[in-house]
Design a protein around this motif. Structure first.
Motif, PDB file in Angstrom:
ATOM      1  N   CYS A  99       0.809  -1.240   0.000  1.00 16.73           N
ATOM      2  CA  CYS A  99       0.000   0.000   0.000  1.00 16.73           C
ATOM      3  C   CYS A  99       0.834   1.277   0.000  1.00 16.73           C
ATOM      4  O   CYS A  99       0.473   2.264  -0.631  1.00 16.73           O
ATOM      5  CB  CYS A  99      -0.974   0.037   1.179  1.00 16.73           C
ATOM      6  SG  CYS A  99      -2.106  -1.363   1.223  1.00 16.73           S
TER       7      CYS A  99
ATOM      8  N   GLN B 236      -5.838  -1.118   1.296  1.00 16.09           N
ATOM      9  CA  GLN B 236      -5.725  -1.449  -0.128  1.00 16.09           C
ATOM     10  C   GLN B 236      -6.740  -0.655  -0.946  1.00 16.09           C
ATOM     11  O   GLN B 236      -6.447  -0.210  -2.064  1.00 16.09           O
ATOM     12  CB  GLN B 236      -5.932  -2.946  -0.324  1.00 16.09           C
ATOM     13  CG  GLN B 236      -5.367  -3.492  -1.613  1.00 16.09           C
ATOM     14  CD  GLN B 236      -3.871  -3.222  -1.754  1.00 16.09           C
ATOM     15  OE1 GLN B 236      -3.482  -2.310  -2.475  1.00 16.09           O
ATOM     16  NE2 GLN B 236      -3.056  -4.002  -1.067  1.00 16.09           N
TER      17      GLN B 236
ATOM     18  N   PRO C 243      -1.543  -6.670  -5.436  1.00 15.21           N
ATOM     19  CA  PRO C 243      -2.228  -5.830  -4.454  1.00 15.21           C
ATOM     20  C   PRO C 243      -3.057  -6.601  -3.424  1.00 15.21           C
ATOM     21  O   PRO C 243      -3.446  -6.036  -2.407  1.00 15.21           O
ATOM     22  CB  PRO C 243      -3.137  -4.958  -5.326  1.00 15.21           C
ATOM     23  CG  PRO C 243      -3.394  -5.784  -6.542  1.00 15.21           C
ATOM     24  CD  PRO C 243      -2.117  -6.526  -6.778  1.00 15.21           C
TER      25      PRO C 243
END
Length: 358
Positions: free
Chosen positions: A86, A140, A160
């Motif tokens: 992040c 996220q 991610p």
């Protein structure tokens, strides 16, 4: 939209990318799959401008942004980047993180869009909080919104979802795909998860030894793999070896047709776990009514164990051939009540059998 031409790149004389080429069209989501160290994240860093290119050429919207003598800085490439961790600033609020580095006039222009986006994914109440006050999934979501704050045409996604649990991962990636489609944003995603790549992507590129082994739609790579390496990436497999005679090859699971061009050659036969089906010995009448088009093993299998998975059962089988035992895995839809040592007939769907020359 994004084009890689003959990219080669090395770290400390170790070649990471070797003559890599690929194209991403406007509005497409493309995933990069491959083993660790094959160059996936390096490609994102080169395309985004985080690293300088050593050899080759990268174009965005038909303009060269990277080559051996050209390097356009990241902030001038009109791209967004979502990092694996992040990368939020701990001393800034969520809204300050989202608009970090942007000029006041740019913030004012994008403010309504960002607020609407935060409402859409249910994080508007987090605007004044700090990163340590958020869950991994919320962080996220914030990272995605931040990547979109500058109104990019391409977003780079570096694994991610890898730090999220499975249920949260499904929710976040579904939100992300919806947002990308809604705003017609292209995306290049790096992942180790083939299921994730198939869910998210219009096309998938599988890297091996620094170059593309196969590039195409998810269904192409799953149903028409060009190598055993590709087939193995999209599900667990059983592997056999044999010699082709008169356009067919014999295995313990039966005789399978293949190209006559392979006659007299050693081949590797790859069979997906889900291609193998089973009938209990006491249910052969049902078997005879359902076997059309399938290949039957000349040997009975014996159940070693059966494990219930989400929506399927993984069955470990032993096929006894003369004095040898062959260990086979079959993935059966739904709940199947096989017991240890049950005797079963084994048959295989030929559409999920792949033959590759050794």
């Amino acid at each position: 939209m994004l084009e890689f031409f003959n990219i080669s790149h090395a770290y400390n004389k170790q070649q990471i990318l070797n003559d890599f080429s690929m194209k991403l069209e406007l509005g497409e989501v493309v995933s990069l799959l491959g083993p660790s160290g094959c160059g996936k994240t390096t490609l994102l860093k080169l395309a985004s401008g985080i690293e300088k290119l050593q050899k080759g050429e990268i174009k965005i919207n038909k303009e060269i942004v990277s080559s051996s003598n050209i390097h356009v800085n990241s902030e001038k490439r009109d791209v967004g980047y979502v990092f694996q961790d992040c990368a939020l600033f701990p001393h800034l609020t969520i809204m300050q993180n989202i608009f970090f580095g942007m000029k006041s006039i740019e913030i004012e222009k994008q403010k309504n869009k960002i607020q609407s986006l935060m409402i859409e994914i249910d994080i508007s109440i987090l605007a004044d909080k700090y990163p340590h006050e958020l869950s991994g999934g919320q962080q996220q979501q914030v990272a995605l919104v931040r990547a979109m704050a500058s109104d990019p045409k391409i977003i780079f996604l570096d694994e991610p979802y890898s730090n999220l649990d499975s249920r949260l991962k499904e929710k976040i990636r579904d939100q992300m795909l919806h947002i990308l489609r809604e705003h017609n944003i292209s995306a290049l995603l790096v992942t180790h998860d083939p299921e994730e790549a198939m869910f998210m992507s219009d096309k998938i590129g599988v890297l091996n030894n620094g170059s593309i082994e196969q590039f195409g739609s998810p269904i192409d790579l799953y149903l028409r793999p060009k190598s055993a390496f590709i087939a193995e990436f999209f599900g667990e497999i059983n592997v056999f070896e044999g010699t082709v005679e008169d356009g067919s090859v014999n295995t313990v699971l039966g005789t399978f047709k293949c190209s006559k061009k392979l006659n007299k050659k050693m081949v590797k036969i790859v069979i997906r776990n889900e291609a193998i089906n089973l009938f209990a010995e006491n249910n052969l009448n049902s078997y005879k009514n359902n076997i059309n088009g399938f290949v039957t093993s000349p040997y009975f299998g014996y159940v070693m164990e059966a494990r219930l998975l989400a929506g399927s059962t993984l069955v470990h089988l032993s096929l006894k051939v003369n004095k040898s035992n062959f260990h086979i895995h079959a993935k059966i839809p739904g709940l199947n009540f096989f017991n240890v040592d049950d005797k079963v007939l084994v048959y295989t769907d030929p559409s999920q059998i792949f033959v590759f020359q050794q």
